[in-house]
Design an enzyme around this catalytic site. Sequence first.
Site, short mmCIF file in Angstrom:
data_model
loop_
_atom_site.label_atom_id
_atom_site.label_comp_id
_atom_site.label_asym_id
_atom_site.label_seq_id
_atom_site.Cartn_x
_atom_site.Cartn_y
_atom_site.Cartn_z
CB ILE A 41 27.68 41.60 50.46
CG1 ILE A 41 27.78 40.29 49.65
CG2 ILE A 41 26.31 41.68 51.12
CD1 ILE A 41 29.21 39.92 49.30
CE LYS A 72 29.38 35.12 53.55
NZ LYS A 72 30.34 35.64 54.51
CG ASP A 82 30.84 37.46 57.65
OD1 ASP A 82 29.61 37.29 57.61
OD2 ASP A 82 31.47 38.07 56.76
#
Lengths: 309, 309
Positions: free
Chosen positions: B15, B92, B170
């Site tokens: 990410i 997150k 997730d």
Amino acid sequence: MASPFDIAIIGFGKIARDQHVPAILGSERFALAATVDSHGPGLDGVPHFRSLQALLESGVKADAVAVCTPPQVRGQIARQAIAAGLAVLLEKPPAETPGGFAALKALAGRAGVPLFTAWHSRFAAMVGEAKAWLAGKTVIAGRISWRESARKWHPGQRWLWEAGGLGVFDPGINALSILTELLPDPVVVTSSAFEVPSNCATPIAATMTLESGDAVIAVDLNFLEEHGEVWELELTTDGGTLLLSRGGAALSIDGAPAKTALDTEYATLYAHFADLLDRGESDADPAPLGLVADAFLIAEISPAEPYHD
Amino acid sequence: MASPFDIAIIGFGKIARDQHVPAILGSERFALAATVDSHGPGLDGVPHFRSLQALLESGVKADAVAVCTPPQVRGQIARQAIAAGLAVLLEKPPAETPGGFAALKALAGRAGVPLFTAWHSRFAAMVGEAKAWLAGKTVIAGRISWRESARKWHPGQRWLWEAGGLGVFDPGINALSILTELLPDPVVVTSSAFEVPSNCATPIAATMTLESGDAVIAVDLNFLEEHGEVWELELTTDGGTLLLSRGGAALSIDGAPAKTALDTEYATLYAHFADLLDRGESDADPAPLGLVADAFLIAEISPAEPYHD
């Protein structure tokens, strides 16, 4: 003396009969107006209903309800009571989930209805003295050992083993309610491990590591303890070691003989509820339930033998 | 124009490379000061460290960090960054548990350090327009379908399957972050069911029932979807039906052809973070993580086949 508050008990099972009835009957501040249970019987001479709705429609006057059902249906009953303007005492755990509890608390706030999360172990005889002793000291480590026999204490309570029933956290949350009352800093779950019977949705044994300030607290919860009950919470501080045992009813400092006092747990709890009602205030603390949810979220799960009463 | 904020990325995995680096390099408000990864390589020409501690000791200047590690170690890194006075952007989920997040938020508040829970899907192209369309309407029902292939999108990400890794939540938490942004009332989990592979600690598929106001929302999360991605959120209101698809990048009203806009998700997210830094403020919302914890607490668990990438 103000006239007593009319209270109805919703969910007329073991905890209602063992604790709530004697506390209400022994209090000058409350009158037992009714009981409600979807299946079982009530008490001679006290109006008994199959649902809160039936009670509300009966014309029997109630100022408050004590919700003692399994947690899975508690929220719906509490919402109905709040909508009817009744003050609500919630047996622990106060809701099925922290989110469900937050919604309930907001609802009670908007309705101006007192809401009381009745963490009964916080009213155990020596918890107040333990808290006073801790004042000004720094906790550097801790240990919780909460072990009892599910077969002895909870026979037939199948809801404990169903999703949302908490399993060994049903007694274990009592220890967490004392811990969060005693410690000044927030408590955080940093690891947890569960043993879950193959025929159950909830753990029969659990260990956790908690952190609060600089202290690490090891937690051991077990529902298969057949050699008597162990309900102990120990905190090591920079000024000595505190041991609460017998679920908060006994206190020992630095290994001295344990001090106890008369058990007035539910009597004191109901006195506090009367005080909240007098003032129109809530005492609504979700912290112990939050710790349980956090433990479930990060648990390592090990399978265990099937459980039968 | 103020000089850009020096930011370091902590946890230099997928990410970070796919989203954070392009967003930072494309922003006039940020300069990429360093990267940190305990094992992997960094970028040519950018200082790279094995730990935040090594970065802090290096003399490389940083105003902020973006924490992109697996959730299991995020809290510890965030605490270290806050102690060093750095502003913190949390990918997150923002912490391992809601309780851990609450403690972090309190810490940041006491330190006066901005904390940003970067729920990136809230910045997807059509979420803002969806929220504007909903204003004044009442949601009466809803549906989330969030299905993707773990093998395609998350190969080698073993942490997803370890305790605290959230599994299918997730990606699923992205849907919950959009839902909680769109709905005016609190969202409550009333039931959940998980499928957990025998070699994993976290679910590979999950269903939930959510309630918000009078609306019931059915949620279907799946990590074994091998026929393309389904990232849909549908809300039925008293004034028509809204369908967000492609993770919030496309919006259709009442079945009309979907409207889209240029994907600027992380660019908008970083613009918001710059705005928070300018004002010295936090944007720290735990709601989506709270829903996941609640779902774990009351989940019916079914065993599933072992999972291998």
